[in-house]
Design an enzyme around this catalytic site. Structure first.
Site, mmCIF file in Angstrom:
data_model
loop_
_atom_site.group_PDB
_atom_site.id
_atom_site.type_symbol
_atom_site.label_atom_id
_atom_site.label_comp_id
_atom_site.label_asym_id
_atom_site.label_seq_id
_atom_site.Cartn_x
_atom_site.Cartn_y
_atom_site.Cartn_z
ATOM 1 N N LYS A 52 89.470 77.362 49.961
ATOM 2 C CA LYS A 52 90.534 76.980 50.901
ATOM 3 C C LYS A 52 91.779 77.831 50.644
ATOM 4 C CE LYS A 52 88.537 72.454 51.494
ATOM 5 N NZ LYS A 52 88.453 71.045 51.118
ATOM 6 N N GLN A 96 91.643 66.802 47.847
ATOM 7 C CA GLN A 96 90.225 67.119 47.699
ATOM 8 C C GLN A 96 89.456 65.892 47.200
ATOM 9 O OE1 GLN A 96 88.721 70.120 48.578
ATOM 10 N NE2 GLN A 96 86.829 69.026 48.180
ATOM 11 N N ASP A 119 92.696 66.893 57.423
ATOM 12 C CA ASP A 119 91.278 66.544 57.293
ATOM 13 C C ASP A 119 90.855 65.544 58.374
ATOM 14 O OD1 ASP A 119 89.899 67.917 55.299
ATOM 15 O OD2 ASP A 119 90.722 66.677 53.683
#
Ligand code: NDP
Length: 284
Positions: A52, A96, A119
């Site tokens: 990322k 994460q 997300d």
């Protein structure tokens, strides 16, 4: 022989578009910024976070890395998220997953401002997806929709089977296929006639986390087969949930692992972060 859907190539095209727009925002004095939080040192998470960060560098998004120790308390993490929510120079926040067991994942997801939830895991964003009026789509299903679009096959009226019902892949995936007028069946570990259902699919999306689970007898001739699975084998190689060698000759289109869905997930994260910056500056 199936046509291979090249996720690497398509994801690069998307990142290049994002890159142009990030540069245009920079001209306006907006430095698009993504905060990435990792708790502990889970090796797979470290790889994902690294990828990322690399993608951020590629598209020109500033990434702020918060690498916190395994023993970080939930309160400390929530405090950091609140601080990032309040910072006007931070556009997107990503925590994460998975988190260590002592931290309540749902509390963390709820804490992220829906406007910075790149997300798309916050219930507000999940709800918006359900009604088809959304700001962000979860990265993996959104990337899969791009892969399906790249085949030129119209989803409308097609039999779509999604194997897996997780909140991050299976459920939103089914919803997006439904919005495109697919006839959608969701299968899971209690599904009785999985083989027949899978074999009825014009579009088969597999997200279960079991290496080579889907074999040729479970696939309809000419189907689009999307393999979401990322399984690390004993020899260190990555393998999907689909038995590529047996399925590829039968499918119409198939995604490889690696180089299929994985790179798309990251490209869509870049796209969501750009979109978050635009939303926050009333440019969307
Ligand atoms: P989860 O473990 O959260 O969910 C797995 C799902 O698969 C569950 O719904 C489960 O059913 C179902 N399942 C498990 N075994 C079977 C079976 N034998 N038959 C039918 N269904 C079954 O996984 P995720 O959705 O998070 O991830 C799935 C895979 O995709 C993993 O390999 C993961 O690494 C990968 N992944 C890849 C991404 C990418 O960018 N390429 C992004 C995210 C995930 P039940 O609900 O009944 O337990």
């Amino acid at each position: 022989m199936a046509q291979i859907i090249d996720g690497k190539k398509i994801s690069t095209q998307i990142k290049d578009e994002v890159k142009e727009q990030v540069a245009a925002l920079k001209q306006k004095g907006i430095d698009v910024t993504l905060a990435v939080i990792q708790i502990g040192k889970d090796p797979a998470s470290t790889v994902y976070v690294g990828n990322k960060k690399k993608a951020c560098e590629y598209v020109g998004i500033r990434s702020l890395a918060y690498e916190l120790p395994e023993e970080t308390t939930e309160e400390k993490l929530l405090e950091l998220i609140r601080e990032l929510n309040d910072r006007t120079d931070v556009n997107g926040i990503l925590v994460q997953l998975p988190l260590p067991e002592h931290i309540d994942e749902q509390a963390v997801i709820h804490a992220i401002s829906p406007l910075k939830d790149v997300d798309a895991f916050h219930p507000v964003n999940v709800g918006k997806i359900m009604i088809g009026d959304y700001d962000f789509l979860p990265c993996t299903p959104a990337g899969i929709m791009e892969l399906i679009a790249s085949t030129g096959v119209d989803i409308s009226g097609k039999q779509c089977v999604v194997i897996g019902r997780s909140n991050i892949v299976g459920k939103p995936m089914a919803m997006l296929l439904l919005q495109k007028n697919g006839t959608v069946t969701i299968c899971h570990s209690r599904t009785k006639n999985l083989k027949e259902l899978a074999a009825s699919a014009d579009i088969l999306v597999v997200a279960i986390g079991k290496p080579k689970f889907v074999t040729a007898d479970m696939v309809k001739e000419g189907a689009i087969v999307i393999d979401v699975g990322i399984n690390r084998m004993e020899d260190g190689k990555l393998c999907g949930d689909v038995d590529f060698d047996s399925v590829e000759p039968k499918a119409g289109y198939i995604t490889p692992v690696p180089g299929g869905v994985g790179p798309m997930t990251i490209a869509m994260l870049m796209k969501n972060t750009l979109h978050a910056a635009k939303l926050q500056h009333n440019l969307a």
